[in-house]
Write a protein that holds these residues in place. Structure first.
Motif, mmCIF file in Angstrom:
data_model
loop_
_atom_site.group_PDB
_atom_site.id
_atom_site.type_symbol
_atom_site.label_atom_id
_atom_site.label_comp_id
_atom_site.label_asym_id
_atom_site.label_seq_id
_atom_site.Cartn_x
_atom_site.Cartn_y
_atom_site.Cartn_z
ATOM 1 N N THR A 23 0.872 -1.167 0.000
ATOM 2 C CA THR A 23 0.000 0.000 0.000
ATOM 3 C C THR A 23 0.907 1.213 0.000
ATOM 4 O OG1 THR A 23 -1.677 -1.192 1.242
ATOM 5 C CG2 THR A 23 -1.857 1.206 1.190
ATOM 6 N N VAL A 24 0.817 2.009 -1.051
ATOM 7 C CA VAL A 24 1.671 3.176 -1.210
ATOM 8 C C VAL A 24 0.882 4.430 -0.831
ATOM 9 C CG1 VAL A 24 3.096 4.465 -2.845
ATOM 10 C CG2 VAL A 24 2.916 1.991 -3.037
ATOM 11 N N MET A 25 1.513 5.296 -0.063
ATOM 12 C CA MET A 25 0.902 6.544 0.422
ATOM 13 C C MET A 25 -0.357 6.244 1.233
ATOM 14 S SD MET A 25 1.617 8.979 -2.892
ATOM 15 C CE MET A 25 0.937 10.459 -2.156
ATOM 16 N N GLU A 26 -0.247 5.274 2.131
ATOM 17 C CA GLU A 26 -1.374 4.837 2.950
ATOM 18 C C GLU A 26 -1.992 6.013 3.699
ATOM 19 O OE1 GLU A 26 -2.415 1.127 5.915
ATOM 20 O OE2 GLU A 26 -0.342 1.530 5.378
ATOM 21 N N GLY A 27 -3.323 6.123 3.630
ATOM 22 C CA GLY A 27 -4.049 7.190 4.304
ATOM 23 C C GLY A 27 -4.117 8.487 3.518
ATOM 24 N N HIS A 28 -3.418 8.573 2.412
ATOM 25 C CA HIS A 28 -3.390 9.771 1.548
ATOM 26 C C HIS A 28 -4.466 9.603 0.473
ATOM 27 C CE1 HIS A 28 -1.846 12.476 -1.586
ATOM 28 N NE2 HIS A 28 -1.270 13.127 -0.582
ATOM 29 N N PRO A 29 -5.046 10.695 -0.025
ATOM 30 C CA PRO A 29 -6.055 10.569 -1.091
ATOM 31 C C PRO A 29 -5.548 9.823 -2.333
ATOM 32 C CG PRO A 29 -6.072 12.790 -0.206
ATOM 33 C CD PRO A 29 -4.902 12.077 0.428
ATOM 34 N N SER A 30 -4.233 9.815 -2.552
ATOM 35 C CA SER A 30 -3.662 9.118 -3.709
ATOM 36 C C SER A 30 -3.211 7.700 -3.371
ATOM 37 C CB SER A 30 -2.463 9.906 -4.249
ATOM 38 O OG SER A 30 -2.876 11.163 -4.697
ATOM 39 N N GLU A 31 -3.672 7.166 -2.234
ATOM 40 C CA GLU A 31 -3.282 5.823 -1.805
ATOM 41 C C GLU A 31 -3.571 4.809 -2.910
ATOM 42 O OE1 GLU A 31 -5.361 2.694 1.119
ATOM 43 O OE2 GLU A 31 -4.521 4.432 2.159
ATOM 44 N N SER A 32 -2.657 3.882 -3.110
ATOM 45 C CA SER A 32 -2.874 2.819 -4.089
ATOM 46 C C SER A 32 -2.269 1.520 -3.577
ATOM 47 C CB SER A 32 -2.262 3.194 -5.442
ATOM 48 O OG SER A 32 -0.874 3.374 -5.317
ATOM 49 N N VAL A 33 -2.826 0.422 -4.074
ATOM 50 C CA VAL A 33 -2.315 -0.897 -3.728
ATOM 51 C C VAL A 33 -1.592 -1.434 -4.955
ATOM 52 C CG1 VAL A 33 -2.916 -3.272 -3.090
ATOM 53 C CG2 VAL A 33 -4.135 -1.340 -2.059
ATOM 54 N N ILE A 34 -0.387 -1.904 -4.745
ATOM 55 C CA ILE A 34 0.426 -2.462 -5.811
ATOM 56 C C ILE A 34 0.587 -3.946 -5.547
ATOM 57 C CG2 ILE A 34 2.738 -2.517 -6.829
ATOM 58 C CD1 ILE A 34 2.944 0.478 -6.098
ATOM 59 N N THR A 68 10.596 0.462 -1.250
ATOM 60 C CA THR A 68 11.414 0.415 -0.044
ATOM 61 C C THR A 68 10.526 0.647 1.166
ATOM 62 O OG1 THR A 68 13.272 1.306 -1.280
ATOM 63 C CG2 THR A 68 13.440 1.388 1.098
ATOM 64 N N GLY A 69 10.272 -0.386 1.938
ATOM 65 C CA GLY A 69 9.505 -0.266 3.171
ATOM 66 C C GLY A 69 8.005 -0.250 3.004
ATOM 67 N N ASP A 70 7.485 -0.348 1.776
ATOM 68 C CA ASP A 70 6.039 -0.277 1.547
ATOM 69 C C ASP A 70 5.351 -1.635 1.496
ATOM 70 O OD1 ASP A 70 5.859 2.596 1.261
ATOM 71 O OD2 ASP A 70 6.845 2.343 -0.672
ATOM 72 N N VAL A 71 6.094 -2.682 1.205
ATOM 73 C CA VAL A 71 5.502 -4.012 1.046
ATOM 74 C C VAL A 71 5.043 -4.530 2.409
ATOM 75 C CG1 VAL A 71 5.984 -6.412 0.417
ATOM 76 C CG2 VAL A 71 6.819 -4.540 -1.027
ATOM 77 N N GLN A 72 3.790 -5.014 2.445
ATOM 78 C CA GLN A 72 3.257 -5.601 3.683
ATOM 79 C C GLN A 72 3.167 -7.119 3.616
ATOM 80 O OE1 GLN A 72 1.071 -3.146 2.188
ATOM 81 N NE2 GLN A 72 1.675 -1.429 3.429
ATOM 82 N N PHE A 73 2.949 -7.655 2.408
ATOM 83 C CA PHE A 73 2.731 -9.095 2.260
ATOM 84 C C PHE A 73 3.495 -9.627 1.054
ATOM 85 C CE2 PHE A 73 -1.071 -7.254 4.165
ATOM 86 C CZ PHE A 73 -1.196 -8.025 5.302
#
Length: 79
Positions: A23-34, A68-73
């Motif tokens: 999840t990139v830019m979590e909580g931001h209006p531009s949040e996206s899942v990659i 870098t640091g964004d991957v959760q799973f």
């Protein structure tokens, strides 16, 4: 297919081919899942040689992108 593994529970081997979710830019209006396939490239190491475990690096299989640091799973890719 293998269940998703949380990066807080276990990390892949360096160089291992994996599918990952971030999840990139979590909580931001531009949040996206990659969700992509790539490899685990290790951890960020600063100019003083300190390894930052919270800054894991996943590199896309095709293209020049990395996270870098964004991957959760992640889960292994079996050919």
């Amino acid at each position: 297919m293998t269940d998703w593994i949380n990066v807080e529970d276990e990390m892949p081997e360096i160089g291992q081919r994996v599918e990952y979710k971030a999840t990139v830019m979590e909580g931001h209006p531009s949040e996206s899942v990659i969700q992509d396939i790539g490899s685990f490239d290790g951890y960020y190491v600063d100019e003083d040689g300190k390894e930052w475990r919270g800054m894991h690096i996943f590199v896309q299989e095709h293209g020049m992108g990395f996270l870098t640091g964004d991957v959760q799973f992640w889960r292994p890719v079996h050919d």
